[in-house]
Write an enzyme that holds these catalytic residues in place. Structure first.
Site, PDB file in Angstrom:
ATOM      1  N   GLY A 253       2.563 -12.150  -8.542  1.00  0.00           N
ATOM      2  CA  GLY A 253       3.105 -10.958  -9.177  1.00  0.00           C
ATOM      3  C   GLY A 253       2.863 -10.794 -10.659  1.00  0.00           C
ATOM      4  CD  GLU A 288       3.155 -16.955  -1.909  1.00  0.00           C
ATOM      5  OE1 GLU A 288       3.348 -15.725  -2.034  1.00  0.00           O
ATOM      6  OE2 GLU A 288       3.592 -17.603  -0.958  1.00  0.00           O
ATOM      7  N   PRO A 289      -0.382 -16.754  -7.042  1.00  0.00           N
ATOM      8  CG  PRO A 289      -1.540 -17.901  -8.720  1.00  0.00           C
ATOM      9  CD  PRO A 289      -0.603 -18.114  -7.553  1.00  0.00           C
ATOM     10  N   GLY A 290      -2.435 -13.881  -7.252  1.00  0.00           N
ATOM     11  CA  GLY A 290      -3.663 -13.263  -6.756  1.00  0.00           C
ATOM     12  C   GLY A 290      -4.383 -12.601  -7.912  1.00  0.00           C
ATOM     13  NE  ARG A 291      -2.000  -7.085 -10.054  1.00  0.00           N
ATOM     14  CZ  ARG A 291      -2.252  -5.972  -9.366  1.00  0.00           C
ATOM     15  NH1 ARG A 291      -3.300  -5.242  -9.666  1.00  0.00           N
ATOM     16  NH2 ARG A 291      -1.445  -5.585  -8.404  1.00  0.00           N
ATOM     17  NE  ARG A 328      -5.633  -2.531  -8.097  1.00  0.00           N
ATOM     18  CZ  ARG A 328      -5.133  -2.230  -9.272  1.00  0.00           C
ATOM     19  NH1 ARG A 328      -5.913  -1.844 -10.241  1.00  0.00           N
ATOM     20  NH2 ARG A 328      -3.841  -2.330  -9.479  1.00  0.00           N
ATOM     21  CE1 TYR A 332      -1.425   0.495  -4.221  1.00  0.00           C
ATOM     22  CE2 TYR A 332      -3.432  -0.375  -5.184  1.00  0.00           C
ATOM     23  CZ  TYR A 332      -2.510  -0.349  -4.163  1.00  0.00           C
ATOM     24  OH  TYR A 332      -2.680  -1.189  -3.095  1.00  0.00           O
ATOM     25  CB  CYS A 358     -16.422  15.066   0.727  1.00  0.00           C
ATOM     26  SG  CYS A 358     -18.199  14.914   0.683  1.00  0.00           S
ATOM     27  CE1 TYR A 387      -4.056  -7.857  -3.685  1.00  0.00           C
ATOM     28  CE2 TYR A 387      -3.788  -7.902  -6.068  1.00  0.00           C
ATOM     29  CZ  TYR A 387      -3.444  -8.364  -4.816  1.00  0.00           C
ATOM     30  OH  TYR A 387      -2.484  -9.334  -4.700  1.00  0.00           O
TER      31      TYR A 387
HETATM   32  N1  LLP Z   1       2.440 -13.357  -2.417  1.00  0.00           N
HETATM   33  C1  LLP Z   1       2.821 -12.346  -1.612  1.00  0.00           C
HETATM   34  C2  LLP Z   1       3.794 -12.614  -0.549  1.00  0.00           C
HETATM   35  C3  LLP Z   1       2.303 -11.058  -1.817  1.00  0.00           C
HETATM   36  O1  LLP Z   1       2.687 -10.058  -1.038  1.00  0.00           O
HETATM   37  C4  LLP Z   1       1.359 -10.839  -2.860  1.00  0.00           C
HETATM   38  C5  LLP Z   1       0.782  -9.527  -3.095  1.00  0.00           C
HETATM   39  C6  LLP Z   1       0.983 -11.937  -3.660  1.00  0.00           C
HETATM   40  C7  LLP Z   1       1.554 -13.175  -3.413  1.00  0.00           C
HETATM   41  C8  LLP Z   1       0.012 -11.809  -4.790  1.00  0.00           C
HETATM   42  O2  LLP Z   1       0.494 -10.973  -5.780  1.00  0.00           O
HETATM   43  P1  LLP Z   1      -0.291 -10.842  -7.174  1.00  0.00           P
HETATM   44  O3  LLP Z   1      -0.187 -12.173  -7.876  1.00  0.00           O
HETATM   45  O4  LLP Z   1      -1.681 -10.491  -6.887  1.00  0.00           O
HETATM   46  O5  LLP Z   1       0.431  -9.764  -7.893  1.00  0.00           O
HETATM   47  N2  LLP Z   1      -3.345  -3.840  -3.628  1.00  0.00           N
HETATM   48  C9  LLP Z   1      -2.400  -3.818  -4.735  1.00  0.00           C
HETATM   49  C10 LLP Z   1      -1.644  -5.117  -4.868  1.00  0.00           C
HETATM   50  C11 LLP Z   1      -0.883  -5.502  -3.623  1.00  0.00           C
HETATM   51  C12 LLP Z   1      -0.145  -6.798  -3.762  1.00  0.00           C
HETATM   52  C13 LLP Z   1       0.446  -7.206  -2.455  1.00  0.00           C
HETATM   53  N3  LLP Z   1       1.079  -8.486  -2.428  1.00  0.00           N
HETATM   54  C14 LLP Z   1      -3.148  -3.467  -6.014  1.00  0.00           C
HETATM   55  O6  LLP Z   1      -4.362  -3.236  -5.962  1.00  0.00           O
HETATM   56  O7  LLP Z   1      -2.551  -3.372  -7.067  1.00  0.00           O
END
Ligand code: LLP
Length: 433
Positions: A253, A288-291, A328, A332, A358, A387
């Site tokens: 997050g 659980e970092p993604g972004r 995105r 969003y 289109c 993403y």
């Molecule tokens: N853990 C869980 C349970 C999650 O649902 C998510 C993201 C993460 C970790 C990773 O979150 P992050 O660190 O990336 O913020 N498609 C959207 C973002 C959707 C995020 C969904 N869950 C975008 O492009 O902004």
């Protein structure tokens, strides 16, 4: 910080010119920097290691949903990173990239019985249970696997964490807020305590802790801190009730800068905050970092098809990338910085940056100030490593963007662009037609 920089007047990914990649691979193409991925993992690792007293041997599990390319997973996995997954497909990707099952977390609100069975048989580290119905189904799946004569070897009870909905939502957009009271994720505090007791009394699962993820692109630590305090309080309550709680999964997050913002908390501050909340609790943390790991480690490289200077004064920069490649902005209203690969001199003019799809939703930016560009010029969308490609589609029968990994002076195509033949051959025509 990232490794996309100008060298001799041309934007490079680490040591490789983006012009070279565009010439050899075509556009649109996602380009990832292995060095940036490693740097981001390293920042998180160092921050966690500096707080071992409070966080234990913290697991950093990359949220595979942000970027599931096998080479990206391999770069991170080789550094010791684990994986947060939400489908059998993502588990299979993580395993294929060499991430051991012992570092794979399985989350998500709608895991099917088949997916649960797969995760159990692979021996994933932990299954995050998001509802009482899911807990019941999980218990039933474990039981039936144990009774199934075709299943070889002993079926171990899976470690489970209960995902809590702390009624504290946060994030960069309503569609990516997950911890709010009405959001579909997790269970409220009271129910989570009850579920923990149900799990403890089952012979088929092994409750180890709690999980929480309240949203994405969060730039203020306060809601995170408040949510983690709830989790701490629950841990203490559960222990008073005689339960064992050894792990806390604090989700992802953390927000990243998309246009030079300075309000995004550095990972070290975030981890220090968590360590403060968990101090003395004697648990093992997981993140659980993604972004945070992938966003600024990738760009989407695109070519200008033409510039449509309309008589009403609007100037449309029409690119060969579209909403199907990078969803995105359409989904969003997200901001991605757009930069020329070879910056030109000239007074900035407002451009509407659009793709060829289109619908008006296929607009990346309105009135974006850019020095004038012309047909065939190359541009990049910055911060597109998370993403981006994963949310792509073939809408308008546009082949999905290729993906390239750069690592110092080396580079490779890590997902080729499909040919039209590939696309058409995937669809058998019904034999009676
Ligand atoms: N853990 C869980 C349970 C999650 O649902 C998510 C993201 C993460 C970790 C990773 O979150 P992050 O660190 O990336 O913020 N498609 C959207 C973002 C959707 C995020 C969904 N869950 C975008 O492009 O902004």
């Amino acid at each position: 910080m990232h490794f996309f920089e100008l060298k001799d007047g041309v934007l490079h990914a680490e040591g490789v010119s983006l012009e070279t990649i565009a010439e050899q691979v075509g556009t649109p193409t996602y380009v990832y920097s292995a060095g940036t991925l490693r740097r981001h993992y390293g920042l998180m690792r160092d921050a966690c290691d500096a707080h071992k007293g409070a966080l234990g041997e913290a697991l950093i599990a990359f949220a595979v949903k942000a970027n599931s390319n096998l080479s990206v997973l391999k770069v991170l996995g080789a550094m010791g990173c684990g994986a947060d997954t939400v489908s059998e497909g993502e588990i299979r990707r993580a395993l294929k990239a060499g991430i051991p099952a012992s570092k794979i977390i399985f989350s998500g609100v709608g895991k099917t019985d088949a997916e649960l069975a797969f995760a159990i048989q692979q021996g994933v580290r932990q299954i995050n249970v998001e509802s009482s119905t899911e807990l019941q189904r999980l218990i039933a799946v474990v039981k039936s696997l144990k009774q199934d004569p075709t299943v070889s070897g002993r079926v171990a009870n899976p470690d489970v964490a209960i995902r809590v909905n702390p009624k504290i939502g946060a994030g960069g957009h309503a569609k990516i807020t997950t911890g709010g009271a009405g959001d579909k994720f997790g269970v409220p505090v009271e129910e989570a305590l009850d579920l923990y007791a149900v799990a403890s009394s089952s012979e088929h699962v092994n409750p180890v802790g709690l999980a929480c993820h309240i949203g994405s692109q969060i730039t203020d630590l306060t809601p995170l801190e408040n949510a983690f305090k709830v989790i701490r309080g629950m841990t203490e309550t559960l222990r008073e009730q005689g339960h064992t709680v050894t792990r806390l999964d604090l989700g992802g997050g953390l927000g990243v800068p998309y246009y030079g913002e300075t309000n995004t908390p550095p990972p070290a501050d975030y981890i220090a905050m968590v360590a403060g909340v968990l101090d003395g609790l004697n648990v093992e943390a997981a993140f659980e970092p993604g972004r945070l790991m992938a966003a600024n480690a990738g760009v989407l490289l695109s070519r200008v098809v033409h510039v449509n200077e309309r008589t009403d004064g609007r100037r449309f920069l029409v690119l060969d990338a579209a909403m199907n490649d990078l969803m995105r902005p359409a989904l969003y209203e997200a901001f991605h910085d757009v930069k020329p690969v070879r910056p030109v001199d000239g007074a900035a003019l407002p451009h509407d940056i659009v793709g060829p799809v289109c619908e008006t939703g296929d607009t990346f930016a309105r009135d974006r100030e850019l020095a004038p560009l012309k047909a065939d010029d190359l541009v990049v969308f910055m911060s597109a490593g998370a993403y981006g490609a994963v949310m792509g589609s073939e809408y308008n029968t546009r082949p999905m963007a290729a993906e390239v990994l750069v690592d110092g002076g080396r580079w490779a195509v890590i997902k080729p662009r499909p040919t039209y033949e590939d696309i058409l051959s995937r669809e058998p025509i019904a034999e009676w037609l």
